[in-house]
Write an enzyme that holds these catalytic residues in place. Structure first.
Site, PDB file in Angstrom:
ATOM      1  N   HIS A 120      38.276  34.936  38.477  1.00  0.00           N
ATOM      2  CA  HIS A 120      37.790  33.554  38.525  1.00  0.00           C
ATOM      3  C   HIS A 120      37.884  32.861  37.167  1.00  0.00           C
ATOM      4  O   HIS A 120      37.702  33.466  36.115  1.00  0.00           O
ATOM      5  CB  HIS A 120      36.352  33.519  39.038  1.00  0.00           C
ATOM      6  CG  HIS A 120      35.398  34.345  38.234  1.00  0.00           C
ATOM      7  ND1 HIS A 120      34.848  33.910  37.044  1.00  0.00           N
ATOM      8  CD2 HIS A 120      34.901  35.584  38.429  1.00  0.00           C
ATOM      9  CE1 HIS A 120      34.042  34.844  36.554  1.00  0.00           C
ATOM     10  NE2 HIS A 120      34.072  35.880  37.378  1.00  0.00           N
ATOM     11  N   ASP A 121      38.227  31.587  37.222  1.00  0.00           N
ATOM     12  CA  ASP A 121      38.267  30.705  36.049  1.00  0.00           C
ATOM     13  C   ASP A 121      39.381  31.050  35.063  1.00  0.00           C
ATOM     14  O   ASP A 121      39.394  30.535  33.941  1.00  0.00           O
ATOM     15  CB  ASP A 121      36.914  30.694  35.323  1.00  0.00           C
ATOM     16  CG  ASP A 121      35.774  30.297  36.244  1.00  0.00           C
ATOM     17  OD1 ASP A 121      35.766  29.143  36.711  1.00  0.00           O
ATOM     18  OD2 ASP A 121      34.901  31.148  36.511  1.00  0.00           O
ATOM     19  N   GLY A 138      37.384  37.615  34.595  1.00  0.00           N
ATOM     20  CA  GLY A 138      37.123  36.185  34.634  1.00  0.00           C
ATOM     21  C   GLY A 138      37.336  35.509  33.294  1.00  0.00           C
ATOM     22  O   GLY A 138      37.240  36.128  32.237  1.00  0.00           O
TER      23      GLY A 138
END
Length: 256
Positions: A120-121, A138
């Site tokens: 994520h991100d 992440g």
């Protein structure tokens, strides 16, 4: 019809008329798939996810699923993928998190090989490459033309500079310099002949003893010296002869 009859496409998804969605793909709501894309088969895409033009996505990839983050509670977060990317088999790319900016981004002309994971991100720039089993935690930034080697892992919040090359099997816990080659130390070594395995395959004690003698020569000398000494035996055993042939044909050198 570009959408195979065995595919499941949510009525709220937006799929360009020129895109190909192969059999057994599942496309959820809030997914946008651009011009000329090809989802070969068994690809699952959840949204909000926007996929640009001319991307090829191979079987069993999971694109835009919720982040692997224990604090995620269903917030409206997304994934954005640019143009002309190749995403190979069983790749996983997560959406962002609210605390991380809310968006995972993949640029254009990237090559993400089989079993790679983009957490994520993450922000991946144009022309980057993730080799097989590369793993990004992440919030990782991969700059343009960087290469993350096979079975390498990049710790969360790390940055990999432009044109950097990370060798296979490297654990990255700090930022990687642009233009540099970075790799874990490779100090693999041999630990003797695989005697137990050879016994199980019916090798006699005499065969194993001959191999052990040859191994000791190979272990303590360079390849040229080892070959000279091994060839002093006018009638080597079949197993030792195989070792000699292997040494002669080695182009990258052997692990000792």
């Amino acid at each position: 019809m570009p959408i195979h009859q065995a595919a499941i496409v949510d009525s709220a998804a937006r799929v360009h008329s020129s895109a190909i969605v192969g059999p057994f793909c599942v496309i959820g709501p809030e997914v946008e798939i651009g011009e000329g894309c090809e989802l070969i088969s068994h690809v699952a895409v959840q949204g909000p996810t926007k996929i640009g033009a001319r991307n090829r996505i191979f079987p069993f990839s999971a694109i835009g699923f919720e982040p692997q983050d224990v604090t995620f509670k269903g917030q409206h977060v997304s994934l954005e993928i640019g143009d002309s990317n190749i995403i190979r088999e069983s790749v996983t790319i997560s959406r962002g998190t609210e605390k991380g900016g809310g968006v995972t981004r993949i640029g254009s002309h990237t090559f993400i090989m089989a079993y790679a994971h983009v957490g994520h991100d993450c922000q991946i720039a144009d022309h980057a490459m993730l080799i097989n089993n590369a793993t990004l935690a992440g919030h990782v930034i991969i700059e343009e033309h960087a290469v993350v080697g096979a079975m390498s892992a990049v710790h969360q919040f790390c940055r990999v500079g432009a044109h950097a090359y990370i060798g296979g099997g490297t654990i990255v816990t700090q930022d990687v310099l642009p233009y540099a080659k970075t790799s874990a130390r490779r100090d693999a070594t041999t630990f003797g002949i695989n005697a137990i395995g050879l016994e199980r395959r019916g090798f006699s004690k005499e065969r194993i003893t001959a191999l052990q003698r040859a191994y000791k020569i190979i272990k303590r000398k360079n390849t040229t010296q080892a070959l000279e000494e091994l060839k002093q035996d006018a009638h080597p055993t079949e197993d030792v002869a195989l070792l000699i042939k292997f040494l002669e044909q080695s182009e990258r050198g052997v692990i000792r």
